[in-house]
Enzyme design. Structure first.
Site, PDB file in Angstrom:
ATOM      1  N   GLY A 161      -3.045 -13.768 -11.309  1.00 14.20           N
ATOM      2  CA  GLY A 161      -3.699 -14.201 -12.380  1.00 14.20           C
ATOM      3  C   GLY A 161      -3.520 -15.915 -12.161  1.00 14.20           C
ATOM      4  N   LYS A 205       2.823  -8.431   2.673  1.00 12.25           N
ATOM      5  CA  LYS A 205       1.739  -8.641   1.341  1.00 12.25           C
ATOM      6  C   LYS A 205       2.859  -7.830   0.668  1.00 12.25           C
ATOM      7  CE  LYS A 205      -0.598  -9.287  -1.830  1.00 12.25           C
ATOM      8  NZ  LYS A 205      -2.387  -9.778  -1.730  1.00 12.25           N
ATOM      9  N   GLY A 207      -5.460 -10.178 -12.517  1.00 17.01           N
ATOM     10  CA  GLY A 207      -5.916 -10.951 -13.173  1.00 17.01           C
ATOM     11  C   GLY A 207      -5.173 -11.498 -14.194  1.00 17.01           C
ATOM     12  N   CYS A 234       0.550  -1.431  -0.150  1.00 23.10           N
ATOM     13  CA  CYS A 234       0.394  -0.063  -0.252  1.00 23.10           C
ATOM     14  C   CYS A 234       1.132   1.284  -0.072  1.00 23.10           C
ATOM     15  CB  CYS A 234      -1.376   0.382   1.407  1.00 23.10           C
ATOM     16  SG  CYS A 234       0.116  -0.168   2.945  1.00 23.10           S
ATOM     17  N   ALA A 279      -7.440 -14.355  -7.400  1.00 23.38           N
ATOM     18  CA  ALA A 279      -8.617 -13.991  -6.205  1.00 23.38           C
ATOM     19  C   ALA A 279      -9.601 -13.483  -7.419  1.00 23.38           C
ATOM     20  CB  ALA A 279      -8.244 -12.332  -5.836  1.00 23.38           C
TER      21      ALA A 279
END
Length: 358
Positions: free
Chosen positions: A315, A228, A283, A193, A336
């Site tokens: 992905g 992350k 994606g 972030c 996701a």
């Protein structure tokens, strides 16, 4: 896409939060997993080290649905120490990418055509409710997990308008303590972030990341901590980060999204509001980056003599992608974007792997 998505992009974040999940995640059917778990993740038995990263699982209802559908490592969407608003709707749009999304291929046109190969914008701004809501909600989801499943809690710190760097770091420590109080067995801190002390992502600020991780570990003790991260184009910068924090953390989850300029068909900014021309994309078009990071992290782990787990993200859409991540060095993998439209993905992967083994 043929399946009704678990998160409906046509609805607001609040509508999805209150009334979702939708599609197959809304039914009560539960996937029964036979036998005993044959894998472990950070010491916890799991049927398959596969799950859903922070993002689509907005609250306990979504997490419980993911557990029911056979996702053994679901991550409760990133929370904060206090309420934080969501970006205006829309928050999810399809984007068409020719090939891989890279720094030379990052001006995209958005639409509502959610077809394969699927990539989407993902612009929420990391909203959160107060701990008074999410602590009992997460605790309920943690308790709901069955044999061979582990719920992970994600969080990040927030800098107040007049707060100092010390306050910012202290907020991370407080968030970690609040998560620990829910009984969650693994926590993940979002370093992908914006660093609210600089204009860069926090994971690119090695010194600040180290300070944050040390403050968290001082607070939580032996509770396993994942970090992350974003994609690192510069391998030396990644090496610096791992040298700084690799001895403190139990695992590294990578990647989050890759940023791109997102326009509508008329050439206007697709997502309304200041600062939203550039938006995270996830994606199929970022799979290359997720796999590359798993490989880089595995190489660094070996060279530096460290033992952190690697969670490959980006992905993944089928059993072949899952195996590609494992072969790249990942100890676990997560999906996701594809899961939003294919909530049976975990079951499909488990079935395919079983058939291949027979």
């Amino acid at each position: 896409m043929s399946s009704e998505p678990i998160y409906d992009p046509a609805k607001s974040y609040q509508d999805n939060f209150d009334h979702g999940p939708f599609g197959a995640f809304a039914d009560l059917a539960s996937f029964e997993q036979p036998g005993e778990p044959k894998h472990t993740f950070l010491g916890h038995p799991v049927y398959l080290p596969f799950g859903i990263p922070a993002g689509p699982l907005l609250n306990g209802k979504f997490v419980k649905a993911a557990l029911d559908k056979g996702f053994d490592l679901p991550v409760y969407k990133t929370v904060r120490t206090h309420r934080y608003p969501c970006h205006p709707w829309p928050n999810v749009l399809a984007v068409k990418v020719e090939g891989d999304l890279t720094s030379a291929n990052n001006r995209l046109v958005a639409s509502r055509d959610y077809s394969e190969p699927l990539s989407i914008t993902n612009s929420f701004g990391v909203p959160s409710f107060d701990p008074d809501f999410w602590q009992p909600d997460l605790a309920s989801a943690v308790a709901y997990a069955r044999k061979g499943q582990v719920v992970i809690g994600s969080f990040q710190g927030t800098k107040t308008e007049d707060g100092s760097v010390a306050d910012y770091i202290a907020d991370f420590a407080l968030g970690a303590r609040l998560l620990q109080e829910t009984g969650v067995k693994i926590i993940e801190v979002n370093l992908s972030c914006p660093n609210e002390g600089t204009s860069n992502l926090l994971c690119f600020d090695v010194q600040r990341s180290r300070e944050v991780v040390e403050a968290i570990k001082n607070e939580i003790g032996n509770l396993p901590l994942l970090i992350k991260t974003a994609y690192f184009a510069e391998e030396e910068k990644l090496r610096e980060l791992i040298l700084a924090v690799g001895g403190f953390v139990a695992g590294v989850s990578s990647i989050n999204t890759i940023s791109a300029e997102v326009y509508d068909a008329a050439g206007e900014q697709a997502l309304p509001g200041e600062g939203r021309l550039w938006s995270g994309v996830c994606g199929s078009s970022i799979k290359w980056a997720g796999l590359a990071m798993s490989e880089k992290l595995a190489q660094l782990r070996d060279k530096l003599g460290l033992s952190y787990a690697i969670i490959g993200v980006g992905g993944l859409g089928n059993a072949a992608d899952y195996l590609a991540y494992r072969n790249a060095g990942a100890d676990a993998a997560m999906a996701a974007t594809s899961v939003m439209w294919n909530p049976m993905l975990a079951q499909e992967i488990k079935t395919q792997l079983q058939e291949d083994a027979e």
